[in-house]
Scaffold this motif. Structure first.
Motif, PDB file in Angstrom:
ATOM      1  N   ALA A  19      16.204  -1.407   0.508  1.00 16.16           N
ATOM      2  CA  ALA A  19      16.616  -2.645  -0.146  1.00 16.16           C
ATOM      3  C   ALA A  19      15.797  -2.823  -1.422  1.00 16.16           C
ATOM      4  O   ALA A  19      14.680  -2.303  -1.533  1.00 16.16           O
ATOM      5  CB  ALA A  19      16.406  -3.825   0.798  1.00 16.16           C
ATOM      6  N   PRO A  20      16.322  -3.558  -2.407  1.00 19.05           N
ATOM      7  CA  PRO A  20      15.590  -3.769  -3.652  1.00 19.05           C
ATOM      8  C   PRO A  20      14.343  -4.628  -3.460  1.00 19.05           C
ATOM      9  O   PRO A  20      14.300  -5.504  -2.600  1.00 19.05           O
ATOM     10  CB  PRO A  20      16.594  -4.492  -4.550  1.00 19.05           C
ATOM     11  N   LEU A  21      13.327  -4.351  -4.273  1.00 21.31           N
ATOM     12  CA  LEU A  21      12.091  -5.131  -4.325  1.00 21.31           C
ATOM     13  C   LEU A  21      11.998  -5.772  -5.698  1.00 21.31           C
ATOM     14  O   LEU A  21      12.463  -5.198  -6.685  1.00 21.31           O
ATOM     15  CB  LEU A  21      10.874  -4.205  -4.199  1.00 21.31           C
ATOM     16  N   HIS A  22      11.358  -6.937  -5.778  1.00 21.14           N
ATOM     17  CA  HIS A  22      11.138  -7.539  -7.087  1.00 21.14           C
ATOM     18  C   HIS A  22      10.136  -6.688  -7.858  1.00 21.14           C
ATOM     19  O   HIS A  22       9.187  -6.146  -7.283  1.00 21.14           O
ATOM     20  CB  HIS A  22      10.634  -8.980  -6.955  1.00 21.14           C
ATOM     21  N   VAL A  23      10.349  -6.555  -9.150  1.00 25.00           N
ATOM     22  CA  VAL A  23       9.530  -5.665  -9.973  1.00 25.00           C
ATOM     23  C   VAL A  23       8.065  -6.117 -10.030  1.00 25.00           C
ATOM     24  O   VAL A  23       7.170  -5.302 -10.221  1.00 25.00           O
ATOM     25  CB  VAL A  23      10.159  -5.529 -11.384  1.00 25.00           C
ATOM     26  N   SER A  24       7.789  -7.408  -9.772  1.00 26.49           N
ATOM     27  CA  SER A  24       6.415  -7.901  -9.794  1.00 26.49           C
ATOM     28  C   SER A  24       5.632  -7.457  -8.556  1.00 26.49           C
ATOM     29  O   SER A  24       4.406  -7.551  -8.542  1.00 26.49           O
ATOM     30  CB  SER A  24       6.393  -9.425  -9.885  1.00 26.49           C
ATOM     31  N   LYS A  25       6.318  -6.963  -7.530  1.00 31.29           N
ATOM     32  CA  LYS A  25       5.645  -6.523  -6.302  1.00 31.29           C
ATOM     33  C   LYS A  25       5.218  -5.067  -6.354  1.00 31.29           C
ATOM     34  O   LYS A  25       4.607  -4.570  -5.413  1.00 31.29           O
ATOM     35  CB  LYS A  25       6.568  -6.715  -5.097  1.00 31.29           C
ATOM     36  N   VAL A  26       5.561  -4.358  -7.428  1.00 35.90           N
ATOM     37  CA  VAL A  26       5.171  -2.954  -7.548  1.00 35.90           C
ATOM     38  C   VAL A  26       4.366  -2.739  -8.829  1.00 35.90           C
ATOM     39  O   VAL A  26       4.471  -3.514  -9.775  1.00 35.90           O
ATOM     40  CB  VAL A  26       6.390  -2.003  -7.531  1.00 35.90           C
ATOM     41  N   ALA A  27       3.550  -1.681  -8.821  1.00 36.22           N
ATOM     42  CA  ALA A  27       2.755  -1.317  -9.997  1.00 36.22           C
ATOM     43  C   ALA A  27       2.721   0.195 -10.108  1.00 36.22           C
ATOM     44  O   ALA A  27       2.870   0.910  -9.118  1.00 36.22           O
ATOM     45  CB  ALA A  27       1.339  -1.868  -9.879  1.00 36.22           C
ATOM     46  N   GLY A  63       0.794  -1.226   0.000  1.00 36.28           N
ATOM     47  CA  GLY A  63       0.000   0.000   0.000  1.00 36.28           C
ATOM     48  C   GLY A  63       0.826   1.276   0.000  1.00 36.28           C
ATOM     49  O   GLY A  63       0.306   2.340  -0.302  1.00 36.28           O
ATOM     50  N   LYS A  64       2.119   1.187   0.335  1.00 36.10           N
ATOM     51  CA  LYS A  64       2.968   2.382   0.343  1.00 36.10           C
ATOM     52  C   LYS A  64       3.314   2.774  -1.089  1.00 36.10           C
ATOM     53  O   LYS A  64       3.475   1.923  -1.953  1.00 36.10           O
ATOM     54  CB  LYS A  64       4.265   2.129   1.115  1.00 36.10           C
ATOM     55  N   THR A  65       3.430   4.076  -1.308  1.00 38.33           N
ATOM     56  CA  THR A  65       3.825   4.572  -2.625  1.00 38.33           C
ATOM     57  C   THR A  65       5.160   5.293  -2.510  1.00 38.33           C
ATOM     58  O   THR A  65       5.527   5.768  -1.435  1.00 38.33           O
ATOM     59  CB  THR A  65       2.775   5.536  -3.205  1.00 38.33           C
ATOM     60  N   GLY A  66       5.857   5.367  -3.624  1.00 41.33           N
ATOM     61  CA  GLY A  66       7.140   6.057  -3.656  1.00 41.33           C
ATOM     62  C   GLY A  66       7.669   6.132  -5.070  1.00 41.33           C
ATOM     63  O   GLY A  66       7.069   5.593  -6.005  1.00 41.33           O
ATOM     64  N   GLU A  67       8.789   6.804  -5.207  1.00 42.00           N
ATOM     65  CA  GLU A  67       9.420   6.970  -6.512  1.00 42.00           C
ATOM     66  C   GLU A  67      10.528   5.943  -6.683  1.00 42.00           C
ATOM     67  O   GLU A  67      11.259   5.654  -5.737  1.00 42.00           O
ATOM     68  CB  GLU A  67      10.002   8.381  -6.614  1.00 42.00           C
ATOM     69  N   VAL A  68      10.651   5.412  -7.882  1.00 41.87           N
ATOM     70  CA  VAL A  68      11.717   4.458  -8.182  1.00 41.87           C
ATOM     71  C   VAL A  68      13.038   5.228  -8.237  1.00 41.87           C
ATOM     72  O   VAL A  68      13.202   6.140  -9.043  1.00 41.87           O
ATOM     73  CB  VAL A  68      11.460   3.714  -9.514  1.00 41.87           C
ATOM     74  N   VAL A  69      13.960   4.871  -7.325  1.00 44.80           N
ATOM     75  CA  VAL A  69      15.256   5.531  -7.231  1.00 44.80           C
ATOM     76  C   VAL A  69      16.262   4.852  -8.150  1.00 44.80           C
ATOM     77  O   VAL A  69      17.105   5.508  -8.764  1.00 44.80           O
ATOM     78  CB  VAL A  69      15.771   5.493  -5.776  1.00 44.80           C
ATOM     79  N   LYS A  70      16.157   3.517  -8.241  1.00 37.66           N
ATOM     80  CA  LYS A  70      17.106   2.746  -9.039  1.00 37.66           C
ATOM     81  C   LYS A  70      16.379   1.565  -9.648  1.00 37.66           C
ATOM     82  O   LYS A  70      15.539   0.944  -9.002  1.00 37.66           O
ATOM     83  CB  LYS A  70      18.242   2.257  -8.132  1.00 37.66           C
ATOM     84  N   SER A  71      16.697   1.263 -10.901  1.00 36.57           N
ATOM     85  CA  SER A  71      16.111   0.124 -11.586  1.00 36.57           C
ATOM     86  C   SER A  71      17.227  -0.844 -11.954  1.00 36.57           C
ATOM     87  O   SER A  71      18.272  -0.421 -12.462  1.00 36.57           O
ATOM     88  CB  SER A  71      15.381   0.603 -12.843  1.00 36.57           C
ATOM     89  N   MET A  72      17.005  -2.135 -11.677  1.00 34.83           N
ATOM     90  CA  MET A  72      18.001  -3.163 -12.004  1.00 34.83           C
ATOM     91  C   MET A  72      17.342  -4.185 -12.933  1.00 34.83           C
ATOM     92  O   MET A  72      16.856  -5.219 -12.468  1.00 34.83           O
ATOM     93  CB  MET A  72      18.498  -3.827 -10.725  1.00 34.83           C
ATOM     94  N   PRO A  73      17.288  -3.899 -14.237  1.00 38.93           N
ATOM     95  CA  PRO A  73      16.538  -4.755 -15.161  1.00 38.93           C
ATOM     96  C   PRO A  73      17.077  -6.179 -15.279  1.00 38.93           C
ATOM     97  O   PRO A  73      16.298  -7.110 -15.444  1.00 38.93           O
ATOM     98  CB  PRO A  73      16.627  -4.028 -16.500  1.00 38.93           C
ATOM     99  N   LYS A  74      18.379  -6.372 -15.150  1.00 39.96           N
ATOM    100  CA  LYS A  74      18.934  -7.729 -15.274  1.00 39.96           C
ATOM    101  C   LYS A  74      18.519  -8.608 -14.101  1.00 39.96           C
ATOM    102  O   LYS A  74      18.360  -9.811 -14.241  1.00 39.96           O
ATOM    103  CB  LYS A  74      20.454  -7.679 -15.395  1.00 39.96           C
TER     104      LYS A  74
END
Length: 103
Positions: free
Chosen positions: A64-72, A21-32
């Motif tokens: 800490a990083p989150l898996h991309v499937s856990k955010v929308a 439920g928390k929102t925020g801005e993506v600071v870093k993306s790690m596509p690999k």
């Protein structure tokens, strides 16, 4: 490799886990690694001993990083939406599925 649906600077909402439920801005993306770091979300605490470089030591908090499937993506009204790619004016753009607006 597919095009990134979530990129640095995007506003996202966490869908699952302790920060759901928390929102925020993506600071870093790690596509690999299929992970993203979101500001103010998934804070990890590390206990550090005092050292020469850090004489104080103590508790250090970091995102800490989150898996991309856990955010929308978040729409203007604060709700989660999926992202699709469309071609508009000869350019490939990201579009919010719920609202149809270009991201």
């Amino acid at each position: 490799m597919a095009a990134a649906k979530i990129k640095k600077g995007d506003q996202v909402i966490v869908l699952s886990g302790k920060d759901k439920g928390k929102t925020g801005e993506v600071v870093k993306s790690m596509p690999k690694a299929d992970k993203v770091v979101v500001s103010g979300v998934n804070i990890a605490v590390r206990h550090t001993k005092p050292s020469q470089g850090d004489p104080q030591g103590g508790l250090k908090r970091a995102e800490a990083p989150l898996h991309v499937s856990k955010v929308a993506h978040v729409t203007k009204d604060g709700k989660a939406t999926r992202v699709r790619f469309e071609e508009r004016d000869g350019k490939k753009v990201r579009v919010a599925v719920k609202t149809g607006e270009v991201i």
